[in-house]
Design an enzyme around this catalytic site. Structure first.
Site, PDB file in Angstrom:
ATOM      1  N   CYS A  93      -3.826   2.670  -5.491  1.00  0.00           N
ATOM      2  CA  CYS A  93      -4.615   3.445  -4.527  1.00  0.00           C
ATOM      3  C   CYS A  93      -4.678   4.920  -4.944  1.00  0.00           C
ATOM      4  O   CYS A  93      -5.287   5.247  -5.946  1.00  0.00           O
ATOM      5  CB  CYS A  93      -4.060   3.253  -3.119  1.00  0.00           C
ATOM      6  SG  CYS A  93      -5.246   3.691  -1.828  1.00  0.00           S
ATOM      7  N   HIS A 111      -3.053  -2.507  -2.010  1.00  0.00           N
ATOM      8  CA  HIS A 111      -1.677  -2.482  -1.515  1.00  0.00           C
ATOM      9  C   HIS A 111      -1.203  -3.927  -1.325  1.00  0.00           C
ATOM     10  O   HIS A 111      -2.006  -4.847  -1.164  1.00  0.00           O
ATOM     11  CB  HIS A 111      -1.605  -1.745  -0.180  1.00  0.00           C
ATOM     12  CG  HIS A 111      -1.884  -0.285  -0.282  1.00  0.00           C
ATOM     13  ND1 HIS A 111      -1.006   0.600  -0.861  1.00  0.00           N
ATOM     14  CD2 HIS A 111      -2.963   0.450   0.118  1.00  0.00           C
ATOM     15  CE1 HIS A 111      -1.509   1.822  -0.818  1.00  0.00           C
ATOM     16  NE2 HIS A 111      -2.702   1.758  -0.227  1.00  0.00           N
TER      17      HIS A 111
END
Length: 487
Positions: free
Chosen positions: A329, A426
């Site tokens: 991310c 994630h």
């Protein structure tokens, strides 16, 4: 009728999240339909719900304890700090705006409306709502327009149990002091205390319990022993506990100032073949097999922070010696040439030079991507599953060599030499196929099996067993059962 039971704490990390998760499983075992609820959460560990909303990670774990998928009504207000005085405000799973503390304080009345709306919907569906407070109800400076603790309890007229952590010391002062700082009506709705994380002979504590009950007029509902090696995803604090076998592969995670979703690494801590080290301010990144750049709520600021610790030089040296780097991310965005924030989404408007390890750039925008995804790794058929939480869009030639195929879109990038991987996902390591593949890529030859989902389930059951054995569960449920007895 629906019972709303609120668990508040004398301090942060007193055990509220864990107590709520355990009670959710206890009540579920008794055949009750139960849901967790946290009116307002401030955390950088978040989860994506099936409908594409964002809530606190702790509420997703509590939902699992209830046997439910997570839902935005379980955490209607989420605050994600992006500076010391400001945060992104998320209402019913969607980002509203960034607010400074004073602005949010003025917004609280409107936030309370969202809280009560979610609570009402849950009451229409479940027998019991177990509510988690935030911090302490005795924060005098936060009492006005409170929606997280007693302000909510007063609004819905629910009983409150206060939890204190005896392992910190001063447990009786914490409990008596907290109670004393509440108003008379707030004190009246406190139905008892739970003392958490006790070690030793309970007989030696009895005189203190007797004094506490006599002093306050409130019962001690139970004393919960310290549960060793309990593994549940944390709301905020980084857990570095590990149990390692010989010849473990070495992984290092630099801890950014606004590190987000560090629960991505919980499964790695539990893996016996992984030596996971978190590196903090002023520490150099030691020799290792894999450096993982984690998510960040303030990517540009954390790029500056990374450089201030000379971690960029450590990463360059690590790559020269053949090491691997994985960016997740915000960490993925840092691997590119630059991160642009023209609309001041995460801070001041502007651009920051990236590490230049992948040929791409990222532009932050007001539209936030929130979705659960699944697919397979691009280079092999290993299954992948995870969730996306990001405001940036990355573009550039590096994306022509993606990390994963997610059906509707590609994810991430891989360097030509195979040393660097970036992904927006994630929860990457939760899926065994992906975890095994990445650990082999990092240098681990024979990867041992680990049933992470089974580990979490067994720990929730372990926690529930402990609460069943040490709390007066009937006292907690008495507001729900009392009308039946009267009949």
């Amino acid at each position: 009728m629906t019972l709303t039971l609120m668990i508040q704490g004398t301090t942060s990390d007193a055990g509220k999240s864990v107590t709520v998760a355990g009670l959710c499983r206890v009540f579920k075992r008794r055949g009750l339909s139960v849901a967790p609820f946290k009116p307002q959460n401030m955390a950088l560990n978040s989860a994506v719900t099936p409908e594409g909303g964002e809530i606190g990670r702790a509420q997703a774990v509590q939902a699992q304890a209830c046997g439910l998928p997570p839902h935005t009504d379980m955490n209607p207000v989420l605050l994600k700090p992006n500076s010391d005085t400001g945060a992104q405000v998320i209402i019913h799973g969607k980002a509203l705006s960034n607010m400074e503390a004073q602005d949010y304080h003025a917004y609280k009345k409107r936030a309370m409306a969202a809280v009560l709306e979610s609570h009402q919907r849950l009451c229409q569906q479940y027998d019991v709502i177990v509510v988690e407070g935030a911090g302490s109800p005795a924060e005098i400076n936060l009492r006005a327009n409170d929606i997280a603790n007693m302000g909510f309890a007063e609004a819905v007229d629910c009983p409150v149990v206060i939890v204190a952590d005896i392992d910190r010391g001063g447990v009786f002062a914490h409990l008596v002091g907290t109670l004393e700082l509440l108003s008379e009506t707030e004190q009246a709705r406190v139905t008892g205390f739970i003392i958490n994380r006790f070690r030793g002979d309970i007989a030696l504590l009895q005189s203190g319990l007797d004094w506490l009950e006599e002093r306050t007029g409130k019962p001690v509902i139970g004393v919960v022993p310290y549960i060793h090696d309990l593994h549940l995803e944390a709301e905020d604090a980084i857990d570095s506990r590990q149990t390692l076998s010989e010849n473990a592969i070495k992984l290092v995670v630099p801890v950014f100032t606004r590190i987000s979703n560090h629960t991505d690494f919980d499964v790695l801590r539990l893996h016996p073949q992984v030596d996971l080290k978190f590196v903090g301010k002023g520490e150099a990144i030691p020799p290792c097999d894999l450096i993982i750049l984690p998510g960040s709520k303030s990517t540009r600021r954390d790029l500056d922070y990374l450089r201030s610790n000379n971690w960029h030089k450590d990463i360059e040296k690590h790559l020269r010696y053949g090491g691997k780097v994985l960016g997740i991310c915000g960490g993925f965005q840092m691997l590119g040439r630059a991160v642009h924030d023209p609309d001041a989404i995460e801070g001041d408007a502007g651009s920051t030079t990236g590490l230049g390890l992948l040929d791409m750039e990222t532009t932050l925008g007001s539209s936030k991507t929130l979705r659960q995804v699944s697919g397979h790794l691009w280079a092999e058929q290993a299954k992948i599953r995870g969730y996306e939480i990001h405001a940036g869009i990355s573009t550039g030639p590096a994306l022509d060599t993606p990390f994963a195929d997610l059906g509707s879109h590609r994810d991430g990038a891989r360097s030509a030499d195979g040393q660097i991987i970036g992904s927006y996902l994630h929860g990457l390591f939760d899926e065994s196929d992906t975890r095994d593949s990445l650990l082999k890529w990092a240098g681990l030859k024979d990867v041992a099996a680990l049933d992470y989902a089974g580990v979490i389930e067994s720990n929730i059951d372990r926690l529930a067993d402990c609460l069943e054995a040490n709390l007066d569960i009937e006292a907690l449920l008495s507001p729900l059962t009392r009308p039946n007895k009267a009949q």
